[in-house]
Enzyme design. Structure first.
Site, PDB file in Angstrom:
ATOM      1  N   GLU A 210       0.818  -1.235   0.000  1.00 31.93           N
ATOM      2  CA  GLU A 210       0.000   0.000   0.000  1.00 31.93           C
ATOM      3  C   GLU A 210       0.843   1.273   0.000  1.00 31.93           C
ATOM      4  OE1 GLU A 210      -3.107   1.286  -0.358  1.00 31.93           O
ATOM      5  OE2 GLU A 210      -3.541  -0.709  -1.107  1.00 31.93           O
TER       6      GLU A 210
ATOM      7  N   HIS B 238       3.736   1.795  -1.617  1.00 34.12           N
ATOM      8  CA  HIS B 238       4.049   2.048  -3.025  1.00 34.12           C
ATOM      9  C   HIS B 238       2.786   2.493  -3.788  1.00 34.12           C
ATOM     10  CE1 HIS B 238       7.051  -1.297  -2.086  1.00 34.12           C
ATOM     11  NE2 HIS B 238       7.843  -0.320  -2.483  1.00 34.12           N
TER      12      HIS B 238
ATOM     13  N   SER C 252       8.522  -3.753   2.160  1.00 33.91           N
ATOM     14  CA  SER C 252       8.653  -5.062   1.498  1.00 33.91           C
ATOM     15  C   SER C 252       9.375  -6.031   2.428  1.00 33.91           C
ATOM     16  CB  SER C 252       9.431  -4.910   0.196  1.00 33.91           C
ATOM     17  OG  SER C 252       8.836  -3.922  -0.619  1.00 33.91           O
TER      18      SER C 252
END
Ligand code: AMP
Length: 281
Positions: free
Chosen positions: A35, A37, A186
């Site tokens: 979310e 990005h 990530s």
């Protein structure tokens, strides 16, 4: 949506669009989109005629003992998510395309890259500024979108574009968090359940610091001590740094006046997490 792997092809495509007057918004990423990005991609799509997303795990910004090889990758999932968020073009080159044999040029921003994450990750920002410069000369964006999550990176990129007279507006977007406050990353997939549970202490300790400042505390040393104390209550957390710096210059601050950046990096096992908050008094 168009997907390009080769520099010559995406250049050719974008130059035609730009000749037709298209305004380009660009979101550089290392993929494994979340979310955070997607918030950047949505904004780029809203504020420009076209949104371009690069997905490239950049080896030059990883140290030799870091996680370049095991960094999570899932291109098909990324392509779908980026498209749903409004991306028009994805650029996903391989390493040899970006750094062919004989590659010799690096871009380096001085001083502000030596503190915070730059101190713990020597060479990291040199890799970042090099790849961002390359991507900017390939895409030639009007605006480029970066997350406040990587606060130092945003400041370094702003300095670089100013110093090198790059015709791109740098847009810095708010940190997107999980429900419990953990900043999306990530790298969060590396965390085991115990680490994940304890990782909430990063945002909690920043919230505590903000509360102390609002209550009138101005001594950066005391605020730092309170953050360290809170983090060390979590047995799996190992502090890399906790810093209170001027939000513009990144210089250490002792007495808090105006705008400060409180930034921290904490390791859980081999996973290094970062978070930050800007507090204005
Ligand atoms: P990365 O793929 O980690 O290199 O990140 C690509 C861009 O997304 C960078 O500008 C990051 O600052 C931004 N970003 C990563 N995580 C977040 C987040 N949780 N909230 C907002 N932006 C983020």
């Amino acid at each position: 949506m168009q997907i390009f792997n080769h520099i010559a092809e995406i250049k050719n495509y974008l130059r035609k669009e730009q000749k037709n007057g298209k305004i380009i918004g660009f979101v550089p990423t290392m993929g494994y989109l979340h979310e955070g990005h997607l918030s950047l991609i949505r904004r780029a799509a809203n504020e420009n005629d076209m949104a371009i997303v690069s997905i490239f795990v950049n080896p030059t910004q990883f140290g030799p003992a870091e996680d370049f090889e095991r960094y999570p990758r899932d291109l098909q999932r990324d392509v779908n998510l980026a498209q749903q968020a409004g991306a028009n073009v994805i650029f996903t080159p391989d390493v040899a395309e970006m750094y062919p044999q004989g590659y010799k040029t690096y871009v380096e921003v001085q001083e502000i890259t030596n503190t915070l994450c730059g101190a713990s990750r020597p060479g990291h920002f040199r890799g970042v500024t090099t790849i961002v410069t390359k991507l900017f000369s390939i895409v030639r964006p009007d605006r480029a979108y970066f997350g406040q999550k990587d606060a130092q990176q945003a400041i370094v990129i702003q300095q670089m574009t100013k110093d090198l007279d790059m015709d791109v507006e740098i847009m810095v977007c708010p940190i997107v968090r999980e429900k419990d406050g953990l900043a999306m990353s990530s790298r969060n997939v590396y965390l085991n359940p115990q680490e994940r549970e304890q990782a909430v202490v990063l945002s909690e300790s920043l919230a505590l610091a903000k509360k102390l400042i609002i209550q009138g505390e101005r001594d950066a040393f005391k605020i730092k001590a309170a953050i360290v104390d809170k983090i060390t209550q979590k047995p799996l957390a190992k502090i890399d740094y906790v810093s209170i710096v001027d939000a513009q210059t990144l210089k250490d601050i002792h007495h808090i006046t105006n705008r400060v950046l409180i930034a921290l990096a904490v390791k859980f096992g081999s996973t290094r997490l970062i978070d930050n908050i800007i507090v204005e008094v």
